[in-house]
Design an enzyme around this catalytic site. Structure first.
Site: not given
Ligand code: Q9C
Ligand code: ZN
Length: 376
Positions: A22, A174, A212, A299, A338
């Site tokens: 990140y 995504h 997302h 999430d 998550y």
């Molecule tokens: N520090 C789905 O929920 N970047 N994807 C996160 C966290 C990407 C999530 C950064 C997050 C994608 C499928």
């Molecule tokens: Zn997501």
């Protein structure tokens, strides 16, 4: 009531990631094998579900949606990174072909851009972000996740099921036609939606309730009228994928009007979220077709480590109930979520809501103050 079928395979564990990056810093991975195992354990313990193994579907359904170059890249990336000779446990991108690099170029000049040979260029060419680790078993797991989705679709299309749940991992929404990112490699929901539309000859709707925006699903069906995409997500000005998901993105060409985005602010709670669900369901009920593919993310949960919403476990039961009340057959596919301790209860809550089954409060040691009790 017969148990709801859950398509699951332990092969997801081949995508064995422990770190992501990140902003250039290694951090513990969010999208880990434990997620799917927690959900499987909770559904098995519940007793109202029956586990089913996926069957293999080959590459054709993937190539109906994705660029063959993306598939080749995901298949080859780890081995090519290994040959590059740097000792590593995972691979993420370094250099991206971002829009400002090409400012002023004509369509012809843009069309002449080509995939580099070196892994450092290839991984940026096919990737959206540097938080998407690739490991040795990524390709195998991503292939199985597609098979999980297609098996769930067949249970509904041919197996007489009113609803089936595919415990997909890695997730998919995504991933665009030519793009991996956001923990996604192949777009399980888009591949299933296309397969259902092609097989049934009917239009299909996708309801995306991951926090997302499903930029990949939106992109794949942007110009198509036969797949309606409705998404409820955090405002992209505030959360990944940052650059798509605004309300004015409605589709183009034959797909104009077949894309419905509802971006919501940080802190969105059960009540505000349920109103958005009703608007999405109203829009879907205006479309033809008898199958809805659900991109299901947890999430949106209040304790999610990367989410910004405040949903509770009982809300998932109510959302599942309202989605089922559409009266359409449901292919429910797992995307994100998550906060590992709550994943099992939240999946159980959502799917019991679909089945029209009340839930007892969870076992002692279950989730937080709200437990899994459904009010009223
Ligand atoms: N520090 C789905 O929920 N970047 N994807 C996160 C966290 C990407 C999530 C950064 C997050 C994608 C499928
Ligand atoms: Zn997501």
């Amino acid at each position: 009531m017969p148990p709801m079928k859950v398509v699951y395979t332990p092969r997801h564990q081949a995508h064995d990631v422990s770190r992501e990056t990140y902003l250039g810093q290694p951090i513990p991975a969010n999208e880990v094998a434990e997620r799917a195992e927690r959900i499987r354990e909770a559904l098995v313990a519940d007793g109202g579900f029956e586990l089913v193994e996926p069957t293999e579907h080959g590459l054709d359904p993937i190539l109906a949606v994705h660029d063959p170059g993306l598939v080749r890249f995901v298949a080859e990336a780890w081995e090519q990174g290994r040959r590059a000779g740097i000792e590593r446990t995972y691979l993420v991108a370094d250099t991206y072909p971002v829009r400002a690099m090409f400012e002023g170029l004509s369509h012809e000049a843009l069309a002449r851009l080509r995939e580099p040979r070196e892994i450092g260029g290839r991984i940026g060419w096919w990737g959206l972000d540097s938080g998407n680790p690739i490991v040795e078993g990524t390709y195998a797991a991503a292939r199985w996740a597609v098979d999980v989705a297609l098996t769930a679709a067949e249970l509904v299309l041919d197996g007489g099921e009113v609803a089936a749940y595919g415990l997909c991992r890695p997730p998919g929404h995504h991933a665009a036609r030519s793009l991996a990112g956001g923990y996604c490699f192949f777009n399980n929901a888009a591949i299933a939606a296309h397969a259902v539309a092609a097989r049934s000859g009917e239009p299909v709707a996708i309801l995306d309730v991951d926090i997302h925006h499903g930029n990949g699903s939106q992109q794949i069906f942007w110009r198509r009228r036969d797949v309606f995409y409705a998404s409820i997500h955090a405002d992209p000005l505030t959360l990944y994928p940052y650059f798509l998901g605004h309300a004015d993105e409605v589709g183009e060409g034959p797909g104009a009007g077949a894309n419905f985005n509802q971006p919501l602010p940080p802190g969105t709670d059960d009540a505000v979220y349920l109103e958005a669900v009703d608007r999405a369901l109203d829009a879907i009920s205006e479309t033809n077709g008898s199958v809805v593919v659900v991109s299901l993310g947890f999430d949106t949960y209040r304790d999610d480590p990367i989410g910004t919403f405040a949903l509770t476990t009982p809300a998932y039961h109510e959302i599942g109930r309202r989605v089922a009340s559409l009266g359409r057959r449901l292919v429910i596919l797992q995307e994100g979520g998550y906060h590992r301790p709550s994943l099992g209860d939240n999946a159980r809550s959502w799917l019991a809501g679909v089945a029209g089954r009340e839930l007892d409060p969870g076992p002692a040691g279950g989730r937080g103050p709200e437990g899994a009790r459904i009010p009223g």
